[in-house]
Design a protein around this motif. Structure first.
Motif, short mmCIF file in Angstrom:
data_model
loop_
_atom_site.label_atom_id
_atom_site.label_comp_id
_atom_site.label_asym_id
_atom_site.label_seq_id
_atom_site.Cartn_x
_atom_site.Cartn_y
_atom_site.Cartn_z
N TYR A 152 -28.95 20.62 18.60
CA TYR A 152 -28.63 19.20 18.63
C TYR A 152 -28.89 18.61 20.01
CZ TYR A 152 -26.50 19.65 14.03
OH TYR A 152 -26.29 19.87 12.69
N GLU A 153 -29.36 17.37 20.03
CA GLU A 153 -29.65 16.68 21.28
C GLU A 153 -28.39 16.11 21.92
OE1 GLU A 153 -32.55 16.52 22.98
OE2 GLU A 153 -33.17 17.99 21.48
N GLY A 154 -27.37 15.87 21.12
CA GLY A 154 -26.13 15.33 21.64
C GLY A 154 -25.02 15.47 20.62
N ILE A 155 -23.79 15.33 21.11
CA ILE A 155 -22.60 15.54 20.29
C ILE A 155 -21.65 14.37 20.45
CG2 ILE A 155 -20.58 17.01 19.92
CD1 ILE A 155 -22.26 19.30 21.24
N VAL A 156 -21.14 13.86 19.34
CA VAL A 156 -20.05 12.89 19.37
C VAL A 156 -18.81 13.59 18.81
CG1 VAL A 156 -19.16 10.70 18.49
CG2 VAL A 156 -21.58 10.92 19.08
N HIS A 182 -30.08 16.43 11.28
CA HIS A 182 -30.35 15.35 12.22
C HIS A 182 -30.37 15.90 13.65
CE1 HIS A 182 -29.93 12.28 9.15
NE2 HIS A 182 -28.79 12.82 8.77
N ALA A 183 -30.76 15.05 14.60
CA ALA A 183 -30.80 15.45 16.00
C ALA A 183 -29.42 15.36 16.66
CB ALA A 183 -31.79 14.58 16.77
N TRP A 184 -28.48 14.70 15.98
CA TRP A 184 -27.16 14.45 16.54
C TRP A 184 -26.10 14.99 15.60
CZ3 TRP A 184 -28.33 12.48 21.18
CH2 TRP A 184 -29.56 11.85 21.29
N CYS A 185 -24.96 15.38 16.15
CA CYS A 185 -23.87 15.83 15.28
C CYS A 185 -22.56 15.19 15.72
CB CYS A 185 -23.75 17.34 15.24
SG CYS A 185 -23.01 18.10 16.68
N VAL A 186 -21.67 15.05 14.75
CA VAL A 186 -20.32 14.55 15.00
C VAL A 186 -19.36 15.71 14.79
CG1 VAL A 186 -18.52 12.94 14.29
CG2 VAL A 186 -20.92 12.23 14.24
N ALA A 238 -17.15 24.58 18.93
CA ALA A 238 -18.02 23.57 18.31
C ALA A 238 -19.22 23.24 19.18
CB ALA A 238 -17.21 22.31 18.02
N TYR A 239 -19.00 23.08 20.49
CA TYR A 239 -20.11 22.72 21.37
C TYR A 239 -21.13 23.85 21.46
CZ TYR A 239 -17.05 18.91 22.90
OH TYR A 239 -16.25 17.80 22.95
N ALA A 240 -20.65 25.07 21.53
CA ALA A 240 -21.57 26.21 21.58
C ALA A 240 -22.39 26.29 20.29
CB ALA A 240 -20.80 27.51 21.79
N PHE A 241 -21.73 26.12 19.16
CA PHE A 241 -22.42 26.15 17.88
C PHE A 241 -23.46 25.05 17.80
CE2 PHE A 241 -22.90 24.85 13.45
CZ PHE A 241 -23.16 26.06 12.82
N ALA A 242 -23.08 23.83 18.19
CA ALA A 242 -23.99 22.69 18.10
C ALA A 242 -25.21 22.88 18.99
CB ALA A 242 -23.26 21.40 18.47
N LEU A 243 -24.99 23.39 20.18
CA LEU A 243 -26.12 23.61 21.09
C LEU A 243 -27.03 24.72 20.56
CD1 LEU A 243 -24.26 23.26 24.49
CD2 LEU A 243 -25.86 21.63 23.47
#
Length: 271
Positions: free
Chosen positions: A114-118, A31-35, A105-110
């Motif tokens: 991902y367009e955004g992180i929750v 997906h474009a978003w991750c939790v 986590a934020y570095a991995f997600a970016l």
């Protein structure tokens, strides 16, 4: 570990300070978003949270990624996590506590695009049914979404009295005055961030100064100051009766939180 594999908002390579980590489980971006769910030795609480997320069908709209600070309780077996629709498990092996986990986590997600992180704490105090509202807000141009049990429609259940007082009359007011945005609930980690905000070099969250609880206070202060669009959403935060699931010790830990707060409001962590 210094990572320069991400191109920042200005087109230049970003020199990020990210703790060493392992990736025991990664099924790829769907997906474009991750939790992101930070945990350490949460036992049955993390399984309860993931079951609630499964019931709310969060995996249908966002990828669930757990970032572990070094659990030893056996609660994060990859096979069991996959049954609960978790797509990624990161394990921080470098130094630091919550802020270090979040940087991983934020570095991995970016890096995954991902367009955004929750983010939602792994101790099962927050109701994940609100996650779709966070994602909708990010889709609509909000850069920083903060959960609040204190705004209209929010629920605060069994919050310890001293913590309730500290949030309402010290932590949130200080950050509100310093940042220029009226916050009501600034200590909890149920939040949403846009990719644009996390990549902004004026914020620069990927620094080794963020090792404990600094990053949460810093982003609440810095994002509004820089003109990013912020929003609080009503959520439910429930403490189990007679138990306070937290990694912050009663005296020393709370004094550290206050120290971080005052340093943040004075601009100590500014990039």
């Amino acid at each position: 570990m210094m990572s320069d594999s991400i191109t920042g908002a200005t087109g230049k390579l970003a020199n990020w300070q990210v703790p060493e980590m392992k990736t025991p489980l990664w099924l790829g971006r769907q997906h474009a978003w991750c939790v992101v769910v930070p945990v350490i030795n949460e036992g049955a609480r993390i399984r309860s949270l993931l079951a609630s997320m499964q019931a709310a069908k969060i995996a249908d709209i966002a990828d669930i990624v757990i970032v572990d600070g070094g659990s030893t309780d056996g609660s994060l077996a990859p096979d069991a996590l996959q049954e609960l629709h978790v797509r990624g498990l990161l394990v921080k092996t470098g130094p630091g506590k919550l802020s270090a986990q979040l940087r991983c986590a934020y570095a991995f997600a970016l890096e995954q695009g991902y367009e955004g992180i929750v983010t939602i704490d792994g101790n099962d105090k927050d109701d994940p049914v609100a996650i779709p509202q966070f994602i909708d807000a990010l889709k609509n141009g909000v850069d920083f979404v903060q959960a609040s049990r204190f705004v209209k429609g929010g629920i605060a259940q069994n919050t310890p009295k001293i913590r309730d007082f500290a949030i309402r009359f010290i932590h949130a007011p200080c950050l509100s005055v310093a940042s220029g945005f009226k916050w009501t609930d600034t200590t909890q980690g149920f939040r949403g961030y846009s990719r644009k905000m996390l990549l902004d070099q004026r914020i620069a969250p990927f620094r080794d100064v963020f090792v404990g609880y600094e990053l949460l206070a810093y982003l609440s202060y810095r994002a509004p100051k820089l003109g990013f669009k912020c929003l609080e959403l009503p959520t439910a935060r429930r403490y189990p009766p007679g138990e306070v699931p937290t990694k912050i010790s009663s005296v020393r830990g709370n004094l550290s939180v206050l120290q971080v707060l005052f340093k943040t409001c004075l601009g100590h962590y500014n990039a």
